[in-house]
Design a protein around this motif. Structure first.
Motif, mmCIF file in Angstrom:
data_model
loop_
_atom_site.group_PDB
_atom_site.id
_atom_site.type_symbol
_atom_site.label_atom_id
_atom_site.label_comp_id
_atom_site.label_asym_id
_atom_site.label_seq_id
_atom_site.Cartn_x
_atom_site.Cartn_y
_atom_site.Cartn_z
ATOM 1 N N ALA A 158 -1.935 5.939 -1.835
ATOM 2 C CA ALA A 158 -2.637 5.400 -0.672
ATOM 3 C C ALA A 158 -1.665 4.794 0.336
ATOM 4 N N GLU A 159 -0.634 4.152 -0.168
ATOM 5 C CA GLU A 159 0.337 3.532 0.720
ATOM 6 C C GLU A 159 1.016 4.605 1.577
ATOM 7 N N GLY A 160 1.371 5.708 0.937
ATOM 8 C CA GLY A 160 2.003 6.810 1.660
ATOM 9 C C GLY A 160 1.098 7.374 2.736
ATOM 10 N N VAL A 161 -0.194 7.478 2.421
ATOM 11 C CA VAL A 161 -1.137 8.007 3.404
ATOM 12 C C VAL A 161 -1.185 7.067 4.613
ATOM 13 N N GLY A 162 -1.219 5.763 4.339
ATOM 14 C CA GLY A 162 -1.219 4.780 5.431
ATOM 15 C C GLY A 162 0.003 4.932 6.321
ATOM 16 N N LYS A 163 1.158 5.066 5.669
ATOM 17 C CA LYS A 163 2.406 5.189 6.441
ATOM 18 C C LYS A 163 2.399 6.451 7.289
ATOM 19 N N SER A 164 1.997 7.570 6.674
ATOM 20 C CA SER A 164 1.987 8.833 7.415
ATOM 21 C C SER A 164 1.060 8.755 8.616
ATOM 22 N N THR A 165 -0.100 8.115 8.421
ATOM 23 C CA THR A 165 -1.069 8.027 9.506
ATOM 24 C C THR A 165 -0.500 7.220 10.660
ATOM 25 N N THR A 166 0.062 6.051 10.319
ATOM 26 C CA THR A 166 0.649 5.222 11.373
ATOM 27 C C THR A 166 1.754 5.982 12.092
ATOM 28 N N SER A 167 2.646 6.627 11.322
ATOM 29 C CA SER A 167 3.734 7.369 11.957
ATOM 30 C C SER A 167 3.188 8.446 12.871
ATOM 31 N N ALA A 168 2.168 9.162 12.393
ATOM 32 C CA ALA A 168 1.632 10.258 13.200
ATOM 33 C C ALA A 168 1.189 9.738 14.561
ATOM 34 N N VAL A 169 0.467 8.608 14.564
ATOM 35 C CA VAL A 169 -0.043 8.080 15.831
ATOM 36 C C VAL A 169 1.098 7.572 16.706
ATOM 37 N N MET A 170 1.981 6.766 16.125
ATOM 38 C CA MET A 170 3.057 6.180 16.927
ATOM 39 C C MET A 170 3.975 7.261 17.479
ATOM 40 N N ILE A 171 4.381 8.190 16.623
ATOM 41 C CA ILE A 171 5.329 9.217 17.074
ATOM 42 C C ILE A 171 4.698 10.092 18.147
ATOM 43 N N SER A 172 3.429 10.494 17.946
ATOM 44 C CA SER A 172 2.887 11.401 18.964
ATOM 45 C C SER A 172 2.661 10.659 20.283
ATOM 46 N N ILE A 174 -6.307 13.625 11.209
ATOM 47 C CA ILE A 174 -5.669 14.810 10.615
ATOM 48 C C ILE A 174 -4.595 14.388 9.615
ATOM 49 N N ALA A 175 -3.738 13.443 10.018
ATOM 50 C CA ALA A 175 -2.661 13.007 9.119
ATOM 51 C C ALA A 175 -3.238 12.400 7.851
ATOM 52 N N ALA A 176 -4.289 11.596 7.984
ATOM 53 C CA ALA A 176 -4.870 10.948 6.805
ATOM 54 C C ALA A 176 -5.519 11.973 5.886
ATOM 55 N N GLU A 177 -6.216 12.945 6.484
ATOM 56 C CA GLU A 177 -6.912 13.926 5.657
ATOM 57 C C GLU A 177 -5.924 14.809 4.877
ATOM 58 N N ALA A 179 0.788 15.325 13.552
ATOM 59 C CA ALA A 179 -0.173 14.896 12.539
ATOM 60 C C ALA A 179 -0.122 15.790 11.299
ATOM 61 N N VAL A 180 -0.091 17.090 11.509
ATOM 62 C CA VAL A 180 -0.064 18.008 10.365
ATOM 63 C C VAL A 180 1.244 17.827 9.591
ATOM 64 N N TYR A 181 2.338 17.696 10.321
ATOM 65 C CA TYR A 181 3.631 17.503 9.665
ATOM 66 C C TYR A 181 3.628 16.224 8.827
ATOM 67 N N GLN A 182 3.167 15.127 9.416
ATOM 68 C CA GLN A 182 3.124 13.866 8.676
ATOM 69 C C GLN A 182 2.230 13.978 7.448
ATOM 70 N N GLY A 183 1.135 14.709 7.581
ATOM 71 C CA GLY A 183 0.243 14.896 6.442
ATOM 72 C C GLY A 183 0.928 15.638 5.305
ATOM 73 N N PHE A 184 1.581 16.745 5.633
ATOM 74 C CA PHE A 184 2.244 17.538 4.584
ATOM 75 C C PHE A 184 3.436 16.802 3.982
ATOM 76 N N GLN A 185 4.050 15.894 4.745
ATOM 77 C CA GLN A 185 5.207 15.150 4.252
ATOM 78 C C GLN A 185 4.797 14.001 3.341
ATOM 79 N N CYS A 186 3.513 13.687 3.362
ATOM 80 C CA CYS A 186 3.029 12.461 2.745
ATOM 81 C C CYS A 186 3.354 12.405 1.251
ATOM 82 N N GLU A 187 3.776 11.238 0.792
ATOM 83 C CA GLU A 187 4.078 11.056 -0.615
ATOM 84 C C GLU A 187 3.742 9.625 -1.020
ATOM 85 N N GLY A 188 3.357 9.443 -2.270
ATOM 86 C CA GLY A 188 3.235 8.093 -2.790
ATOM 87 C C GLY A 188 1.903 7.417 -2.576
#
Ligand SMILES: Nc1ncnc2c1ncn2[C@@H]1O[C@H](COP(=O)(O)OP(=O)(O)OP(=O)(O)O)[C@@H](O)[C@H]1O
Ligand SMILES: [Mg+2]
Lengths: 266, 259
Positions: A231-245, A120-123, A220-229
């Motif tokens: 491919a690198e940003g998408v990677g970061k958001s995805t990792t954060s989404a998994v670790m934080i949840s 979800i975060a990546a998409e 996951a949805v929050y990290q996705g909407f926050q995403c910036e920057g």
């Protein structure tokens, strides 16, 4: 000395403000999503699609992990009780309680955080950085309504459903080991479960799994909407989404359990 | 009519827009030119409420949009079609679903009518038989044109084109120019075009505005632009590397030394 501590407080202050504004945005996301759901603005087709994606496609991995969890629980319990009491007893009770109240909900949630939270975060993150989220606005669609609502419903429903499935499969795994490894008849195993287990124990696990589902999808949805920057940003958001949840699931599990016990649910 | 007054927008320490004043009149095609990274795309997004300006006002048909809530804003945004610089096609949907997306949400067309309109819009941008492809299967120029078809599908009152002809071959670029012109003539669409392609700018614009250092420094008809005495505008439209606009590149090449 004072300068240093002043600077430290400054930094802490900024972090606190960041944290507070994040909490604000998360709350806003949850409120907006609930408002859309309350207004009945739910796109059935995408919601069903998400349910299939989240639920059906996750069931093999959830089934397999809970099968082996149930099996290992029966193996451990049998071995321990045989050491202490010279015979394997109460296997069904231990397997049943552990699965239904703790391992079923938590394991399912952790696996789903890795599988569904990440996707979800990546998409949504990719849609954000490629301006697809902006495009939704220009085509008369609110992104929260179009992207968040179906995923919220799908996760809120499917995580508990998968948890129930995990409980059942896990108990079957425990049964197999109890019968074939410890030579305990299945009737004894079922009695051990049903004599002690109450509806409230089952509810205890189910209520927790609903919370876990919401934690996974909100993060996951929050990290996705926050995403910036890019491919690198998408990677970061995805990792954060998994670790934080995952962290939130394990931490909130304690407090939810404490609350439910205080309310005498399970 | 779109009135932009005193709009400023920064990203952290990067002051992109520093007080933009611009008026887009009903029925005209206004082209915004300016160097790469001067904030043309940011300006368009502010006009549409996709970004919120730090200061200033934006009025769309008299409504000040910077203070609207989400639902009210969505109403205003429905007047717009937006061709994004990177097309921004939904990559989980087919071309047909992409172009029909707005029709699905904003009109009460049934499936057959949507499908017919989608085919019509794709034909207008010179695309046929690609309805069932996914955006990943298209070339860059095709994506741009599908994005254009999606932007015009709902017959919006305003259309914003962010570099409509970049990435297209010269002939296709001219087809798109003609399309922009005919939309203006036949449907009285008000257009805001961002482009680096001066040939296209001269052809389609009623007026051309230049964005430089966060402000609109010049607005005029194509003829006024051609004959301008403003050194910055002159340098830009003629594409000269020497002039008041300096480009930050290391000028350390010394070709004569390398004999
Ligand atoms: N979301 C954003 N976050 C941070 N900075 C941004 C963001 N969007 C744009 N910028 C910055 O704003 C400036 C202007 O960007 P913009 O995309 O508007 O340029 P442009 O004039 O459209 O350039 P081009 O002709 O190359 O498309 C750039 O310096 C860019 O780094
Ligand atoms: Mg741009």
């Amino acid at each position: 000395m004072r300068r240093i501590s002043g600077r430290m407080f400054n930094k802490l202050g900024i972090q606190f403000l960041d944290f507070a504004s994040m909490l604000g945005r998360v709350t806003q996301l949850i409120v907006q999503t609930s408002q859309w759901i309350a207004r009945g603005a739910v796109d059935t087709r995408t919601t069903v699609q998400q349910m299939i994606e989240i639920g059906i496609n996750s069931s093999p991995v959830i089934g397999l992990s809970s099968l082996f969890t149930g099996m290992v629980l029966a193996l451990q319990t049998g071995a321990s009780s045989r050491n202490i009491f010279n015979e394997p007893i109460y296997i069904g009770t231990v397997v049943g309680f552990s699965l239904v109240k703790e391992l079923g909900p938590v394991l399912t949630a952790v696996v789903m955080a890795g599988r569904v939270g990440a996707s979800i975060a990546a998409e949504i993150g990719t849609m954000k950085v490629t301006e697809q989220v902006d495009a939704l606005y220009t085509l008369g669609t609110n992104p929260v309504r179009y992207l968040a609502v179906p995923r919220f419903i799908a996760c809120g429903v499917m995580v508990p459903v998968l948890t129930i499935m995990a409980n059942i499969v896990g108990i079957m795994g425990g049964l197999i080991v109890t019968m074939y490894r410890w030579d305990v008849p299945s009737s004894v195993y079922w009695e051990d479960i049903l004599n002690f287990m109450m509806i409230s124990d089952f509810m205890h696990g189910l209520i927790k799994s609903i919370f876990f589902g919401i934690i996974i999808v909100t993060t996951a949805v929050y990290q996705g909407f926050q995403c910036e920057g890019g491919a690198e940003g998408v990677g970061k958001s995805t990792t954060s989404a998994v670790m934080i949840s995952m962290m939130l699931i394990l931490i909130s599990d304690y407090f939810l359990t404490a609350l439910l016990v205080a309310l005498r649910i399970g | 009519m779109i009135q932009v007054s005193g709009v400023a927008k920064s990203f952290r320490s990067n002051d992109v827009l520093r007080g933009v004043d611009l008026e887009v009149r009903d029925g005209e095609t206004l082209t915004v030119i300016g160097g790469s990274g001067t904030g043309k795309s940011v300006l368009l997004k502010n006009m549409l409420g996709l970004l919120k300006p730090d200061r200033g006002e934006i009025r769309i048909d008299g409504t000040e949009i910077t203070a609207l809530d989400e639902t009210e804003l969505l109403h205003v945004q429905q007047k717009f079609g937006y061709l994004f610089q990177g097309a921004a096609l939904f990559d989980s949907l087919t071309v047909e679903e992409n172009v029909g997306f707005g029709l699905h949400n904003l009109t009460d067309f049934d499936a057959a009518k949507i499908s017919a309109r989608v085919r019509e819009c794709l034909a207008m941008v010179g695309l046929k038989g690609i309805q069932n492809l996914k955006p990943a299967e298209l070339s860059g120029g095709m994506k741009k044109r599908v994005g254009l078809a999606r932007a015009i599908a709902c017959q919006p009152q305003y259309i914003m084109y962010d570099e409509p002809t970049t990435g297209l071959d010269p002939i296709m670029a001219d087809v798109i120019n003609e399309l922009i012109l005919s939309l203006q003539k036949q449907l009285c669409v008000t257009s805001i075009v961002v482009t680096h392609d001066m040939k296209s700018a001269y052809k389609i614009s009623n007026r051309i505005a230049m964005l430089y250092e966060g402000k609109i420094i010049f607005v005029g008809t194509p003829d006024q632009v051609r004959n301008t005495t403003n050194p910055v505008v002159h340098q830009f439209v003629e594409g000269l590397s020497h002039g008041p606009i300096t480009v930050d590149i290391e000028k350390s090449f010394n070709f004569e030394d390398q004999s």
